[in-house]
Design a protein around this motif. Structure first.
Motif, mmCIF file in Angstrom:
data_model
loop_
_atom_site.group_PDB
_atom_site.id
_atom_site.type_symbol
_atom_site.label_atom_id
_atom_site.label_comp_id
_atom_site.label_asym_id
_atom_site.label_seq_id
_atom_site.Cartn_x
_atom_site.Cartn_y
_atom_site.Cartn_z
ATOM 1 N N MET A 148 47.283 45.395 51.985
ATOM 2 C CA MET A 148 47.267 44.230 51.096
ATOM 3 C C MET A 148 45.880 44.112 50.454
ATOM 4 O O MET A 148 44.944 43.607 51.069
ATOM 5 N N PRO A 149 45.718 44.521 49.215
ATOM 6 C CA PRO A 149 44.377 44.586 48.629
ATOM 7 C C PRO A 149 43.775 43.196 48.372
ATOM 8 O O PRO A 149 44.386 42.359 47.704
ATOM 9 N N TYR A 150 42.592 43.039 48.901
ATOM 10 C CA TYR A 150 41.809 41.834 48.691
ATOM 11 C C TYR A 150 40.747 42.172 47.655
ATOM 12 O O TYR A 150 39.889 43.019 47.898
ATOM 13 N N ASP A 205 38.543 39.968 46.034
ATOM 14 C CA ASP A 205 37.688 38.817 45.736
ATOM 15 C C ASP A 205 36.412 38.861 46.568
ATOM 16 O O ASP A 205 35.979 37.857 47.141
ATOM 17 N N SER A 245 33.634 36.263 46.201
ATOM 18 C CA SER A 245 33.706 34.980 46.925
ATOM 19 C C SER A 245 33.210 35.170 48.350
ATOM 20 O O SER A 245 32.307 34.479 48.808
ATOM 21 N N ALA A 246 33.822 36.093 49.062
ATOM 22 C CA ALA A 246 33.438 36.378 50.449
ATOM 23 C C ALA A 246 33.958 37.768 50.766
ATOM 24 O O ALA A 246 35.135 38.046 50.564
ATOM 25 N N HIS A 293 49.116 33.216 41.365
ATOM 26 C CA HIS A 293 50.212 33.150 42.338
ATOM 27 C C HIS A 293 51.102 34.384 42.225
ATOM 28 O O HIS A 293 51.543 34.936 43.234
ATOM 29 N N ASP A 324 49.337 37.207 43.760
ATOM 30 C CA ASP A 324 49.344 37.009 45.215
ATOM 31 C C ASP A 324 50.685 37.449 45.804
ATOM 32 O O ASP A 324 50.732 38.092 46.851
ATOM 33 N N GLY A 355 50.715 40.864 46.369
ATOM 34 C CA GLY A 355 49.788 41.316 47.402
ATOM 35 C C GLY A 355 48.344 41.447 46.950
ATOM 36 O O GLY A 355 47.521 41.975 47.691
ATOM 37 N N PHE A 356 48.002 40.935 45.742
ATOM 38 C CA PHE A 356 46.629 41.060 45.249
ATOM 39 C C PHE A 356 45.927 39.704 45.274
ATOM 40 O O PHE A 356 46.425 38.733 44.724
ATOM 41 N N SER A 357 44.754 39.680 45.899
ATOM 42 C CA SER A 357 43.964 38.454 45.983
ATOM 43 C C SER A 357 42.820 38.531 44.994
ATOM 44 O O SER A 357 41.895 39.332 45.168
ATOM 45 N N SER A 365 40.390 35.957 41.971
ATOM 46 C CA SER A 365 40.069 34.564 41.643
ATOM 47 C C SER A 365 40.080 34.398 40.131
ATOM 48 O O SER A 365 40.301 35.350 39.387
ATOM 49 N N ARG A 380 39.251 37.352 37.793
ATOM 50 C CA ARG A 380 38.077 38.095 38.267
ATOM 51 C C ARG A 380 38.501 39.023 39.392
ATOM 52 O O ARG A 380 39.081 38.584 40.387
#
Lengths: 460, 460
Positions: free
Chosen positions: A1-3, A5, A8-9, A305, A308, A311-313, A315, A343
């Motif tokens: 699940m690719p994050y 962002d 952000s963190a 959304h 998401d 599966g992509f997070s 911002s 982003r």
């Protein structure tokens, strides 16, 4: 699940995790105490400070650990302004600083200080000359980020530092986004950073104040951290922050090149795959891992959304994703489109396949959101008395006013005017941005009952 | 190796460690984001807030997490004072509050506010009547600790809260030392605490502000934590703090009874085992795990080092153990002996055998330190013109002036005067305290070149 962002963190780096676990056992006691648990904690704290100072490029006694990057900025700006009170009460910031800087500037202004915000160009970059021109004899402090957190554009820190040096003004560099990649060059006076941006734990910021810089802490007296960061230190987190900074720096050059190529792929492919997209930020002078684009006729929150669900997070700086319902101040200062904003900031280790899958999914997702909103094909709009089409979008939120403008535009003759009535904050930014993207003429705005009228002339 | 300084920082509770590890994986993302990692972090944050609020006895939306107990106090006091500015600028604190409170009070005073410090009795306890008498129509805020961090004395919070309620003044309770044992009863308005005092991680404080209490945050605007605690939250630490608070509360009643008995043993045995000792603090209305005593003719730092060599970690309020070389303000406010001061605060799980071993080691250690200083047997001292013995202790640090007083005392006739010249801050406290312990008459002090002359009359 690719994050996607990391800006952000970033997920915790394995070295940070390992160091944190070790320090939970060895570093829970008070490093100010004389007994063995305290001495052990003190050794850990000293070693962490040396490692972090080495990565920052300063002396260990110039560096303190704060509870976050935000607190480092709040406290650092307040302390530097107070330390230079005799010089004056003028503060210079760029228009695209982190909100912690702009909110500190607002406090300073409310307390009787003055603030100059230096504008940026359409890539989000400050002009070194414009910045230098903002410095005055009563300037107490100048603040500039090393690179922008929303669009990745790298700022001309070395040139601005040189101008500040000539003017005798201390420069605080917010290095939150770049410190994990490389040290900040140039003659800065103060520097701040945040560990969870480079894969360290949350709860740790850095504040470096060079020897000789006038500094007067504005919080109540506290003996910890040279009097510059009150409160019991979160030593396990500090140890993990320092260890992971060293670790990510060792891999930085190689990983930056790899991520830079992936971001180049996104920058090139997105406009090919998705119609009506504006990729923003400087294409070359940028952070390796970050890219931002905006999609016309798209609701940013719906897009987030939909991504998401795939599966992509990511911002967004669109107004609909902000709790205040105003678009990102960075996009606003750049004068670029704010609707449908995304982003993407790749964490270390992102696989090329993840980026390819993102590029595969994006066109369908954008089309789906546009379809749900009824994005333009043929349009409504009623001729007004003066041969001007007027579109009443009052009460409608971004991106609807721009969608209705685009729909109505088909009915206007070349040379004719289309006016959109809107009370949405984003329209002020996105209607001129739409004109820029479409090659149409933005005539201007005027207040009307219940909102603002934005007028566009059809050129083609 | 017994660690007896839980009041500084308790070792990490196993539940805190476990929760922290789990949250490192689940709670590293930004809880304000809309994607799944952000939603997961938000769920953890919400659950931690509910658990902590339940333990505090407030609503979840009244509670925010701060980076430390110190920051909770700094920010909480500043916010409450600003929120009540219309009522006035008078602040009431007790004389034995944590230094974070007294330093906040100093900032308030420097900014033009007024501060009343309510005195304590010889046990360190505030009189509820005296506290009530300090409240004025222009009092903006009252601050009182639930129990003292240096001597363990429990304060009359419920009575003071009732007086504050009648006067319409909000009461901030610093519950740092007691919250792990029990909730704070009574009608407080604001409450602060610190997780690493109950076995939670460092990096987490609590600030509760009851609905309806006027509160105006004094730091720059930030959307996190209801605008009351700026900066990215240290979520793994917050989760660990809340989980461990719940865990220690479940064991609190039983463990408190067990540690109370061990402390009773120390309170009873130390004066039997060691001559010239003053055990301070309220013997009954006290924290379960904490006891403090002072040893005449002893250098606190040497005593700490000697105990450390024997494997015992304790802290001290003696001047020689402070970086400012001034004795603890708590001991000073109580008017008790400050030299040779030892605070023992037992962590949860302390074995009776460890306490017995401490009691076995202590007499020898004290005797050794006294021997090295040449504690009193026969003494020096030269008769002055007025038939008064004058001891010149100028330039000598605690506990030497008291040792030289005691030595000279043998040469004075009953009814005669002994005067000690000293420039040591601790002498002002310890010479009267010595008189109290010895049943001798403290006559008073007067300035002399290079220091102060303290005069004592021999009664027996």
């Amino acid at each position: 699940m690719p994050y996607f962002d990391a800006a952000s963190a970033a997920p915790l780096h394995p070295v940070a995790r390992q160091a944190l676990l070790a320090a939970l056992d060895e570093g829970w006691a008070d490093p100010a105490r004389l007994y063995r648990e305290g001495r052990r904690a003190r050794l850990l704290l000293d070693a962490a400070r040396e490692a972090a100072a080495d990565a920052v490029g300063c002396r260990p006694d110039e560096l303190v650990f704060t509870p976050s990057g935000t607190r480092a900025l709040h406290d650092g700006i307040a302390g530097a302004l107070a330390g230079r009170r005799r010089a004056g009460r003028h503060l210079v910031v760029s228009a695209v600083e982190h909100s912690a800087v702009l909110h500190s500037a607002a406090v300073h202004e409310a307390a009787g200080g003055t603030v100059t915000e230096v504008a940026v160009d359409r890539t989000g970059r400050v002009g070194a000359g414009a910045y230098a021109a903002a410095l005055r004899p009563d300037t107490a402090l100048a603040v500039l980020q090393s690179a922008n957190h929303e669009v990745g554009t790298v700022q001309p820190v070395a040139e601005v530092a040189e101008a500040c040096r000539e003017a005798g003004v201390p420069l605080l560099v917010d290095a939150a986004q770049s410190l994990g990649w490389e040290p900040v060059g140039g003659g800065w006076s103060l520097l701040t950073a945040s560990a969870h941006k480079w894969g360290g734990p949350s709860g740790v910021g850095l504040l470096a104040v060079r020897k000789g810089v006038r500094y007067a802490p504005q919080h109540p007296v506290d003996e910890r951290e040279s009097g510059r960061a009150p409160g019991f230190p979160d030593l396990p987190a500090v140890v993990a922050a320092a260890a992971s900074l060293r670790a990510v720096r060792q891999e930085a050059a190689e990983e930056a090149a790899r991520l830079r190529a992936l971001v180049d792929r996104i920058r090139a492919r997105v406009p090919e795959l998705v119609p009506d997209v504006e990729v923003v930020g400087d294409p070359a002078r940028r952070l390796p891992h970050l890219v931002t684009f905006s999609c016309l006729y798209v609701d940013g929150e719906a897009l987030l959304h939909a991504l998401d669900r795939e599966g992509f997070s990511v911002s967004s700086g669109s107004s609909c994703t902000s709790s205040t319902l105003t678009p990102s101040h960075v996009l606003r200062a750049m004068g670029v489109l704010t609707e449908g904003n995304v982003r993407v900031s790749l964490p270390r280790g992102t696989a090329p396949e993840e980026v390819d899958r993102f590029l595969g999914v994006l066109p369908g997702v954008v089309a789906e959101v546009r379809g749900a909103l009824g994005a333009p094909a043929a349009g409504a709009g009623s001729p007004s008395g003066e041969g001007e089409l007027v579109v009443d979008s009052l009460g409608k939120r971004c991106p609807i006013p721009v969608i209705e403008l685009a729909r109505a535009f088909g009915d206007a003759p070349v040379g004719g005017l289309v006016t959109v009535l809107s009370d949405d904050e984003a329209a002020r930014l996105d209607i001129p941005a739409w004109c820029e993207m479409r090659g149409q003429e933005y005539v201007g705005e005027r207040p009307v009952p219940g909102g603002v009228a934005y007028t566009v002339r059809r050129r083609s």
